[in-house]
Design a protein around this motif. Structure first.
Motif, PDB file in Angstrom:
ATOM      1  N   ARG A   1     -41.770  -4.830   0.218  1.00 14.02           N
ATOM      2  CA  ARG A   1     -40.520  -4.893   1.179  1.00 14.02           C
ATOM      3  C   ARG A   1     -39.204  -4.390   0.215  1.00 14.02           C
ATOM      4  O   ARG A   1     -38.224  -4.092   0.708  1.00 14.02           O
ATOM      5  CB  ARG A   1     -40.325  -6.469   1.491  1.00 14.02           C
ATOM      6  CG  ARG A   1     -40.106  -7.408   0.250  1.00 14.02           C
ATOM      7  CD  ARG A   1     -39.915  -8.575   0.792  1.00 14.02           C
ATOM      8  NE  ARG A   1     -39.832  -9.990  -0.108  1.00 14.02           N
ATOM      9  CZ  ARG A   1     -40.596 -10.270  -0.880  1.00 14.02           C
ATOM     10  NH1 ARG A   1     -41.953  -9.819  -1.026  1.00 14.02           N
ATOM     11  NH2 ARG A   1     -40.377 -11.242  -1.975  1.00 14.02           N
TER      12      ARG A   1
ATOM     13  N   TYR B   1     -36.188 -13.301   3.586  1.00 19.16           N
ATOM     14  CA  TYR B   1     -36.587 -11.779   3.342  1.00 19.16           C
ATOM     15  C   TYR B   1     -35.320 -11.011   3.746  1.00 19.16           C
ATOM     16  O   TYR B   1     -35.543  -9.721   3.330  1.00 19.16           O
ATOM     17  CB  TYR B   1     -37.912 -11.396   3.990  1.00 19.16           C
ATOM     18  CG  TYR B   1     -38.966 -12.439   3.420  1.00 19.16           C
ATOM     19  CD1 TYR B   1     -39.444 -12.621   2.253  1.00 19.16           C
ATOM     20  CD2 TYR B   1     -39.592 -13.093   4.569  1.00 19.16           C
ATOM     21  CE1 TYR B   1     -40.318 -13.266   1.788  1.00 19.16           C
ATOM     22  CE2 TYR B   1     -40.660 -14.151   4.082  1.00 19.16           C
ATOM     23  CZ  TYR B   1     -40.839 -14.186   2.609  1.00 19.16           C
ATOM     24  OH  TYR B   1     -41.923 -14.891   2.530  1.00 19.16           O
TER      25      TYR B   1
ATOM     26  N   THR C   1     -44.196  -9.994   9.247  1.00 22.39           N
ATOM     27  CA  THR C   1     -43.797 -11.128   8.296  1.00 22.39           C
ATOM     28  C   THR C   1     -44.966 -12.243   8.619  1.00 22.39           C
ATOM     29  O   THR C   1     -44.998 -13.339   8.041  1.00 22.39           O
ATOM     30  CB  THR C   1     -42.646 -11.477   8.114  1.00 22.39           C
ATOM     31  OG1 THR C   1     -42.351 -12.305   9.345  1.00 22.39           O
ATOM     32  CG2 THR C   1     -41.749 -10.695   7.748  1.00 22.39           C
TER      33      THR C   1
ATOM     34  N   THR D   1     -45.000 -11.952   1.869  1.00 15.92           N
ATOM     35  CA  THR D   1     -44.255 -12.763   2.912  1.00 15.92           C
ATOM     36  C   THR D   1     -45.093 -13.611   3.782  1.00 15.92           C
ATOM     37  O   THR D   1     -44.666 -14.642   4.225  1.00 15.92           O
ATOM     38  CB  THR D   1     -43.395 -11.741   4.007  1.00 15.92           C
ATOM     39  OG1 THR D   1     -44.743 -10.978   4.675  1.00 15.92           O
ATOM     40  CG2 THR D   1     -42.781 -10.668   3.309  1.00 15.92           C
TER      41      THR D   1
END
Length: 357
Positions: free
Chosen positions: A22, A48, A126, A165
Motif C-alpha cells: 500500500r 489505511y 482490504t 491490511t
C-alpha cells in the motif's frame, strides 16, 4: 513478486498480492492522471487512508469517506459520490481508488464506470472477501428488492492487494472471505478444497493466506478471461449465491456478512446437488468445518415462499425460473433450472436440518 495478469475485452490488468505494497501504489499508477479520488469507508479510513494518500501530492488527490456496511451500496451513496467527483472537478483523465472491502469496491467501481461515461479505477482490497469482488470487473449497487441489481461490467486498471491490511479483520470478516475461497476451490479441484478444510481460521498465517488468495484469484481470473460478460462458465462463480442473496435481503443487509450467507448457500447447493444427481459430495465435512469455524448456521424462522419470491428477483433468473449452480463433483459444475415446487421441498428440508445441527 508473482503477479497475476487478467485480460479483459478492453485491456489487461495486474493483480499484485504482497505485504506492505500500500506504500508503493504510485509505482503501479502507470498513467499521468489529472486528479485522484480515493473512496473508502469510516472503518478502513482510520487504519489505511493516510498510507494511501502518502503516495501522492496533496493538490492531486481527494478522499471521500462513506459509512461502512452493505447499506452503503445504495443509490443515495452512489449519487453522493458522483456529486463529490463533480465538486472536485474530476475529468476523463482522473482516477478513482477503491480502498476497502467488497462494498467500497463495487460502489466506487460503479461510480467510475458511469462518471463521464467511464474513468479508470484501481481496486485496493482490504478484506479477504474482496479478493473475489475486486477481480473481474463486476460493479454494482443494491436495490431494496435485491442485491447487485443495478450495475455494469467494468474492469479496473489494477488490483493492489496488501495482505497486511487483513490482519485487522474481525473473525466474521475472515469467515466471510473464506466462504468465497471455498467456492473457488469447489469450482477448481478437490485438493484446494481439502487444503481449506484443513485450515483453522483462528490461526491463519500470512503465508497460508497469500497462497490461498492467489489460488482463488487464479481460479476467478481464468474464468472471467474466458467469459467476461457471464454468458457461460462465469455463472459457476454464482455457486451458493442464489440462496445467499435472498437471505441477505430477507434478514436485512448486514445482519450476517455476505460470505456467511454464501457459506449457507453453498451448503444448500451441495444438498440440492446430492438429491438432484444422486451423488455423494463432502456435505457433512463442509458442514462440520463451518461449525468448527463458528459460521452462523442457525437461522431465524424464515418464510420459504418469501425466500423463493426473493430468489426469483435474482438477475440470473430466466423466464421467471430459478437457475441454480449445482455440482456433480468437485470441479464439475452445471447450471440447472429448479421449479418452485422442488425448491420449496429442498429449502424446507435444508432449513430443518440446519436447525437440528
Amino acid at each position: 513478486m508473482d503477479n497475476i495478469i487478467v485480460q479483459s475485452s478492453s485491456h489487461s490488468y495486474q493483480i499484485i498480492v504482497a505485504e506492505n505494497i500500500r506504500f508503493q501504489i504510485k509505482k503501479y499508477v502507470t498513467k499521468d492522471y489529472s486528479s485522484i479520488m480515493v473512496v473508502t469507508d469510516d472503518q478502513v479510513a482510520k487504519l489505511y487512508l493516510d498510507d494511501i494518500l502518502s503516495n501522492f501530492s496533496d493538490d492531486q488527490v481527494y478522499s471521500v469517506i462513506i459509512p461502512s456496511g452493505e447499506q452503503s451500496k445504495s443509490f443515495e451513496t452512489y449519487y453522493k459520490l458522483q456529486t463529490e467527483a463533480l465538486k472536485h472537478k474530476l475529468d476523463r483523465k482522473s482516477l478513482i481508488i477503491a480502498l476497502g472491502g467488497g462494498v467500497v469496491g463495487d460502489l466506487a467501481g460503479f461510480v467510475a464506470a458511469t462518471f463521464l461515461r467511464g474513468i479508470d479505477y484501481i481496486q485496493v482490497p482490504t478484506t479477504i472477501l474482496a479478493h473475489d469482488s475486486s477481480v473481474g470487473g463486476k460493479v454494482a449497487i443494491n436495490h431494496e428488492l435485491g442485491k447487485n441489481l443495478i450495475g455494469s461490467f467494468y474492469p479496473p486498471v489494477a488490483v493492489i492487494y496488501d495482505v497486511e491490511t487483513l490482519n485487522s479483520l474481525s473473525p466474521s470478516e475472515i469467515r466471510s472471505g473464506y466462504a468465497e475461497l471455498v467456492k473457488e476451490a469447489l469450482i477448481s479441484n478437490a485438493y484446494f478444497f481439502e487444503e481449506i478444510l484443513a485450515t483453522n481460521l483462528a490461526d491463519l498465517s500470512n503465508q497460508v493466506l497469500i497462497d490461498h488468495l492467489k489460488k482463488g484469484i487464479r481460479v476467478k481470473a481464468e474464468i472471467v478471461e474466458s467469459d467476461e460478460k457471464e454468458a457461460g462458465i462465469r455463472k459457476f462463480l454464482n455457486l451458493g449465491h442464489t440462496l445467499a442473496h435472498a437471505l441477505e435481503a430477507e434478514l436485512g443487509y448486514g445482519v450476517i456478512t455476505h460470505g456467511e450467507a454464501v457459506a449457507i448457500g453453498t451448503l444448500f447447493a451441495m444438498s440440492v446437488s446430492e438429491e438432484t444427481f444422486d451423488v455423494t459430495l463432502p456435505y457433512e465435512e463442509f458442514k462440520q468445518w463451518l461449525i468448527e469455524n463458528e459460521y452462523p448456521l442457525q437461522l431465524p424462522s424464515l418464510d420459504i415462499e418469501k425466500l423463493i419470491h426473493i430468489m426469483k428477483l435474482d438477475k440470473k433468473v430466466v423466464n421467471h425460473k430459478i437457475q441454480m449452480v449445482l455440482m456433480k463433483a468437485i470441479g464439475q459444475l452445471v447450471v440447472v433450472e429448479i421449479d418452485d415446487e422442488k425448491l420449496h421441498c429442498f429449502l424446507k428440508k435444508f432449513i430443518s436440518e440446519l436447525m437440528d445441527k
